[in-house]
Write a protein that holds these residues in place. Structure first.
Motif, PDB file in Angstrom:
ATOM      1  N   PHE A  28       7.251 104.395 -16.129  1.00 54.60           N
ATOM      2  CA  PHE A  28       8.035 103.152 -16.193  1.00 54.60           C
ATOM      3  C   PHE A  28       9.177 103.289 -17.201  1.00 54.60           C
ATOM      4  N   ALA A  29       8.847 103.812 -18.396  1.00 53.36           N
ATOM      5  CA  ALA A  29       9.872 103.950 -19.446  1.00 53.36           C
ATOM      6  C   ALA A  29      10.992 104.880 -18.975  1.00 53.36           C
ATOM      7  N   GLU A  30      10.589 105.921 -18.273  1.00 47.29           N
ATOM      8  CA  GLU A  30      11.577 106.873 -17.759  1.00 47.29           C
ATOM      9  C   GLU A  30      12.460 106.215 -16.688  1.00 47.29           C
ATOM     10  N   GLU A  63      -2.600  93.133 -12.302  1.00 47.00           N
ATOM     11  CA  GLU A  63      -1.856  92.375 -13.310  1.00 47.00           C
ATOM     12  C   GLU A  63      -1.000  93.304 -14.175  1.00 47.00           C
ATOM     13  N   PHE A  64      -1.470  94.538 -14.333  1.00 46.59           N
ATOM     14  CA  PHE A  64      -0.656  95.520 -15.051  1.00 46.59           C
ATOM     15  C   PHE A  64       0.637  95.788 -14.270  1.00 46.59           C
ATOM     16  N   ALA A  65       0.511  95.977 -12.943  1.00 50.70           N
ATOM     17  CA  ALA A  65       1.699  96.201 -12.113  1.00 50.70           C
ATOM     18  C   ALA A  65       2.654  95.009 -12.218  1.00 50.70           C
ATOM     19  N   ARG A  66       2.073  93.802 -12.205  1.00 51.69           N
ATOM     20  CA  ARG A  66       2.887  92.588 -12.334  1.00 51.69           C
ATOM     21  C   ARG A  66       3.604  92.561 -13.694  1.00 51.69           C
ATOM     22  N   SER A  67       2.889  92.993 -14.748  1.00 54.70           N
ATOM     23  CA  SER A  67       3.495  93.005 -16.088  1.00 54.70           C
ATOM     24  C   SER A  67       4.679  93.968 -16.154  1.00 54.70           C
ATOM     25  N   LEU A  68       4.590  95.089 -15.440  1.00 50.29           N
ATOM     26  CA  LEU A  68       5.722  96.030 -15.423  1.00 50.29           C
ATOM     27  C   LEU A  68       6.945  95.372 -14.778  1.00 50.29           C
ATOM     28  N   VAL A  69       6.730  94.684 -13.659  1.00 54.13           N
ATOM     29  CA  VAL A  69       7.853  94.030 -12.975  1.00 54.13           C
ATOM     30  C   VAL A  69       8.460  92.955 -13.886  1.00 54.13           C
ATOM     31  N   GLU A  86      15.129  96.599  -5.223  1.00 56.55           N
ATOM     32  CA  GLU A  86      14.602  97.947  -4.952  1.00 56.55           C
ATOM     33  C   GLU A  86      13.987  98.559  -6.211  1.00 56.55           C
ATOM     34  N   VAL A  87      14.542  98.219  -7.368  1.00 53.32           N
ATOM     35  CA  VAL A  87      13.948  98.701  -8.625  1.00 53.32           C
ATOM     36  C   VAL A  87      12.615  97.986  -8.867  1.00 53.32           C
ATOM     37  N   GLU A  88      12.590  96.693  -8.595  1.00 51.34           N
ATOM     38  CA  GLU A  88      11.325  95.936  -8.740  1.00 51.34           C
ATOM     39  C   GLU A  88      10.224  96.568  -7.887  1.00 51.34           C
ATOM     40  N   ALA A  89      10.563  96.945  -6.669  1.00 53.15           N
ATOM     41  CA  ALA A  89       9.558  97.544  -5.771  1.00 53.15           C
ATOM     42  C   ALA A  89       9.083  98.888  -6.323  1.00 53.15           C
ATOM     43  N   GLU A  90      10.010  99.672  -6.844  1.00 49.81           N
ATOM     44  CA  GLU A  90       9.634 100.974  -7.425  1.00 49.81           C
ATOM     45  C   GLU A  90       8.724 100.795  -8.629  1.00 49.81           C
ATOM     46  N   VAL A  91       9.087  99.809  -9.457  1.00 46.32           N
ATOM     47  CA  VAL A  91       8.310  99.545 -10.672  1.00 46.32           C
ATOM     48  C   VAL A  91       6.899  99.087 -10.299  1.00 46.32           C
ATOM     49  N   GLU A  92       6.807  98.246  -9.278  1.00 46.89           N
ATOM     50  CA  GLU A  92       5.489  97.771  -8.841  1.00 46.89           C
ATOM     51  C   GLU A  92       4.642  98.949  -8.330  1.00 46.89           C
ATOM     52  N   ALA A  93       5.284  99.866  -7.623  1.00 45.07           N
ATOM     53  CA  ALA A  93       4.557 101.048  -7.121  1.00 45.07           C
ATOM     54  C   ALA A  93       4.043 101.906  -8.288  1.00 45.07           C
ATOM     55  N   ILE A  94       4.851 102.028  -9.326  1.00 42.44           N
ATOM     56  CA  ILE A  94       4.406 102.768 -10.525  1.00 42.44           C
ATOM     57  C   ILE A  94       3.154 102.095 -11.100  1.00 42.44           C
TER      58      ILE A  94
END
Ligand SMILES: [Mg+2]
Length: 237
Positions: A28-30, A63-69, A86-94
């Motif tokens: 995520f940070a990357e 909820e962790f995935a939600r927190s990343l978004v 599209e970034v939100e979707a990528e972040v959720e996948a991470i």
């Protein structure tokens, strides 16, 4: 003499857990760095978002995935930018990488739990989403060694007192074993039972609070050290 009772934590005590979250956080940070955000700021913002959300929404991996978004959205908002779908979707996948991670038992756990179960009463106490935690316990293959498995939303001294009463455990002969000062060690101290701390190699900052009374805590380097603390009774000829 009455058997010793050990109440064992699960995540990061019996099996790898937080390392999967750490890997997702690194990714995520990357990803945020590629969006032009300082990766350290992304990590700190995520830590703040989790501190706000965990007490409300609990520990489910979704909820962790939600927190990343939400962290991505907050970074955008702070910089006056619009989040991109599209970034939100990528972040959720991470974030979703941590859902149904494989169960990797920590070193010596399988043999030690099996050996301890011959002369100790073993209980498993884990917090989090009931379905997610139950699936992990089943996949670990350790369940048959436990007299009971308890899954609770949050751990505290009242949860331990309830276990003592329910299973008729003597506080003098009962120990909580876990990696977390916040969820295992301090509740055990407050409930007046023994506290055994086995630190995890990649801890979650959320769980790392000061130990309330370090002099009353036994710290072990590895799980198998429990057998030195609670050796099997010697066979009498
Ligand atoms: Mg733990």
């Amino acid at each position: 003499m009455e058997k010793v009772a050990l109440i064992l934590d699960a995540d990061d005590t019996l099996w790898e857990n937080n390392v999967f979250y750490e890997e997702a956080t690194d990714a995520f940070a990357e990803r945020m760095a590629r969006e032009g955000f300082d990766p350290q700021r992304a990590r700190e913002t995520l830590a703040r978002v989790e501190h706000e959300r965990v007490p409300v929404y609990g520990y489910a991996p979704q909820e962790f995935a939600r927190s990343l978004v939400l962290t991505y959205q907050r970074l955008c908002q702070e910089d006056g930018r619009l989040p991109r779908p599209e970034v939100e979707a990528e972040v959720e996948a991470i974030g979703n990488q941590v859902v149904e991670y494989p169960i990797i038992l920590l070193d010596g756990v399988a043999e030690t739990v099996a050996a301890l179960s011959c002369h100790c009463r073993l209980f498993l106490l884990t917090k989090g989403d009931p379905e997610v935690q139950r699936s992990k316990v089943e996949r670990s293959g350790l369940a048959p060694h436990f007299e009971a498995v308890h899954i609770v939303p949050e751990k505290g001294p009242e949860v331990l007192r309830d276990l003592l009463a329910r299973h008729h455990l003597d506080p003098q002969r009962t120990w909580m074993v876990g990696n977390s000062p916040r969820s295992d060690v301090n509740p055990a101290l407050a409930a007046g039972i023994g506290a055994i701390h086995i630190p995890y190699h990649r801890p979650w900052s959320f769980e790392e609070v000061p130990v309330a009374d370090p002099e009353r805590v036994v710290t072990l380097q590895r799980f198998s050290d429990l057998l030195r603390l609670f050796p099997p009774p010697e066979d009498m000829p």
